[in-house]
Design a protein around this motif. Structure first.
Motif, PDB file in Angstrom:
ATOM      1  N   VAL A  82      -4.908  -6.835   2.043  1.00  0.00           N
ATOM      2  CA  VAL A  82      -5.263  -7.470   3.314  1.00  0.00           C
ATOM      3  C   VAL A  82      -4.375  -6.948   4.432  1.00  0.00           C
ATOM      4  CG1 VAL A  82      -6.095  -9.593   2.237  1.00  0.00           C
ATOM      5  CG2 VAL A  82      -3.722  -9.434   2.917  1.00  0.00           C
ATOM      6  N   GLY A  83      -4.891  -7.020   5.655  1.00  0.00           N
ATOM      7  CA  GLY A  83      -4.134  -6.593   6.826  1.00  0.00           C
ATOM      8  C   GLY A  83      -4.946  -5.644   7.660  1.00  0.00           C
ATOM      9  N   SER A  84      -4.357  -5.219   8.757  1.00  0.00           N
ATOM     10  CA  SER A  84      -5.050  -4.265   9.620  1.00  0.00           C
ATOM     11  C   SER A  84      -4.044  -3.428  10.387  1.00  0.00           C
ATOM     12  CB  SER A  84      -5.980  -4.999  10.588  1.00  0.00           C
ATOM     13  OG  SER A  84      -5.240  -5.909  11.368  1.00  0.00           O
ATOM     14  N   PRO A  85      -4.374  -2.129  10.569  1.00  0.00           N
ATOM     15  CA  PRO A  85      -3.491  -1.256  11.330  1.00  0.00           C
ATOM     16  C   PRO A  85      -3.320  -1.784  12.747  1.00  0.00           C
ATOM     17  CG  PRO A  85      -5.162  -0.006  10.149  1.00  0.00           C
ATOM     18  CD  PRO A  85      -5.525  -1.454  10.027  1.00  0.00           C
ATOM     19  N   PRO A  86      -2.202  -1.550  13.417  1.00  0.00           N
ATOM     20  CA  PRO A  86      -1.144  -0.624  13.011  1.00  0.00           C
ATOM     21  C   PRO A  86      -0.152  -1.215  12.018  1.00  0.00           C
ATOM     22  CG  PRO A  86      -0.592  -1.532  15.141  1.00  0.00           C
ATOM     23  CD  PRO A  86      -1.942  -2.102  14.763  1.00  0.00           C
ATOM     24  N   ALA A  87      -0.177  -2.531  11.788  1.00  0.00           N
ATOM     25  CA  ALA A  87       0.727  -3.116  10.798  1.00  0.00           C
ATOM     26  C   ALA A  87       0.317  -2.640   9.403  1.00  0.00           C
ATOM     27  CB  ALA A  87       0.669  -4.637  10.864  1.00  0.00           C
ATOM     28  N   ALA A  88       1.272  -2.611   8.501  1.00  0.00           N
ATOM     29  CA  ALA A  88       0.960  -2.223   7.135  1.00  0.00           C
ATOM     30  C   ALA A  88       0.112  -3.305   6.474  1.00  0.00           C
ATOM     31  CB  ALA A  88       2.244  -2.011   6.339  1.00  0.00           C
ATOM     32  N   ALA A  89      -0.878  -2.877   5.703  1.00  0.00           N
ATOM     33  CA  ALA A  89      -1.649  -3.813   4.888  1.00  0.00           C
ATOM     34  C   ALA A  89      -0.764  -4.240   3.724  1.00  0.00           C
ATOM     35  CB  ALA A  89      -2.911  -3.133   4.379  1.00  0.00           C
ATOM     36  N   GLU A  90      -0.974  -5.451   3.231  1.00  0.00           N
ATOM     37  CA  GLU A  90      -0.173  -5.927   2.105  1.00  0.00           C
ATOM     38  C   GLU A  90      -1.010  -5.945   0.841  1.00  0.00           C
ATOM     39  OE1 GLU A  90       2.609  -9.655   0.650  1.00  0.00           O
ATOM     40  OE2 GLU A  90       1.924  -9.589   2.725  1.00  0.00           O
ATOM     41  N   ILE A  91      -0.425  -5.425  -0.231  1.00  0.00           N
ATOM     42  CA  ILE A  91      -1.095  -5.425  -1.526  1.00  0.00           C
ATOM     43  C   ILE A  91      -0.316  -6.327  -2.482  1.00  0.00           C
ATOM     44  CG2 ILE A  91       0.095  -3.352  -2.376  1.00  0.00           C
ATOM     45  CD1 ILE A  91      -2.735  -2.637  -3.649  1.00  0.00           C
ATOM     46  N   GLU A  92      -1.064  -7.106  -3.247  1.00  0.00           N
ATOM     47  CA  GLU A  92      -0.484  -8.027  -4.228  1.00  0.00           C
ATOM     48  C   GLU A  92      -1.325  -7.967  -5.491  1.00  0.00           C
ATOM     49  OE1 GLU A  92      -1.044 -11.706  -2.170  1.00  0.00           O
ATOM     50  OE2 GLU A  92       0.738 -11.433  -0.930  1.00  0.00           O
TER      51      GLU A  92
END
Length: 175
Positions: A82-92
């Protein structure tokens, strides 16, 4: 969303029928040890419904990892991106106890990050396993994530010391 398979592990989009998997994962004291303990069933069901909706709307890629058994394909865990550029997406990721130590999480994470269009869509991906979660930290290192040091992360109303791992999918796809 596409599905993908590598040997005895495959991924598919999370769906309404996966509530029992979520209850088994997030209600298990061992699975949730590094995340403050098991969550209450009503919170797990609400989280599952939210993740199904986010995936269906295209705002997240959340998959169920399944393993091949003599009886057919069975759910073994899940991976969320989940997430959206420009921030890093987070994977779990979470894997049921009976399927740990067999490479299910590593294969499922690699399959999800390798889906067509993942690099363009997600760009930079970040994982934040607890510093004490040796298996998840090894998984990150084995897939080429860069260790960015320790950070404090809030989850479920608690603060945890985590290791921050980062991977730029535009530069490489995990092998």
């Amino acid at each position: 969303m596409l599905t993908a398979r590598d040997g005895a592990v495959r991924i598919r989009p999370v769906g309404p029928g996966d509530a029992d998997l979520y209850l088994a994962l997030r209600g298990n004291p061992g699975t949730m040890r590094d995340l403050g303990g098991p969550l209450p069933p009503d919170r797990i069901r609400a989280g599952h419904a939210r993740e199904v909706a986010e995936t269906a709307a295209g705002r997240a890629q959340i998959v169920v990892a399944e393993v091949s058994t003599p009886a057919g394909w069975v759910p073994a865990g899940n991976v969320s991106l989940v997430g959206s550029p420009p921030a890093a997406a987070e994977i779990e990721w979470l894997v049921l106890p009976q399927h740990r130590g067999r490479g299910v999480a590593r294969t499922a994470v690699r399959l999800l990050l390798g889906l067509p269009g993942a690099a363009e869509r997600w760009g930079r991906v970040e994982a934040l396993p607890s510093v004490g979660n040796t298996a998840s930290n090894r998984l990150c290192a084995s897939l080429g994530f860069t260790d960015r040091g320790e950070v404090d992360v809030d989850f479920a109303g608690r603060s945890f010391r985590c290791r921050r791992w980062e991977l730029d999918l535009r530069a490489q796809v995990p092998q």
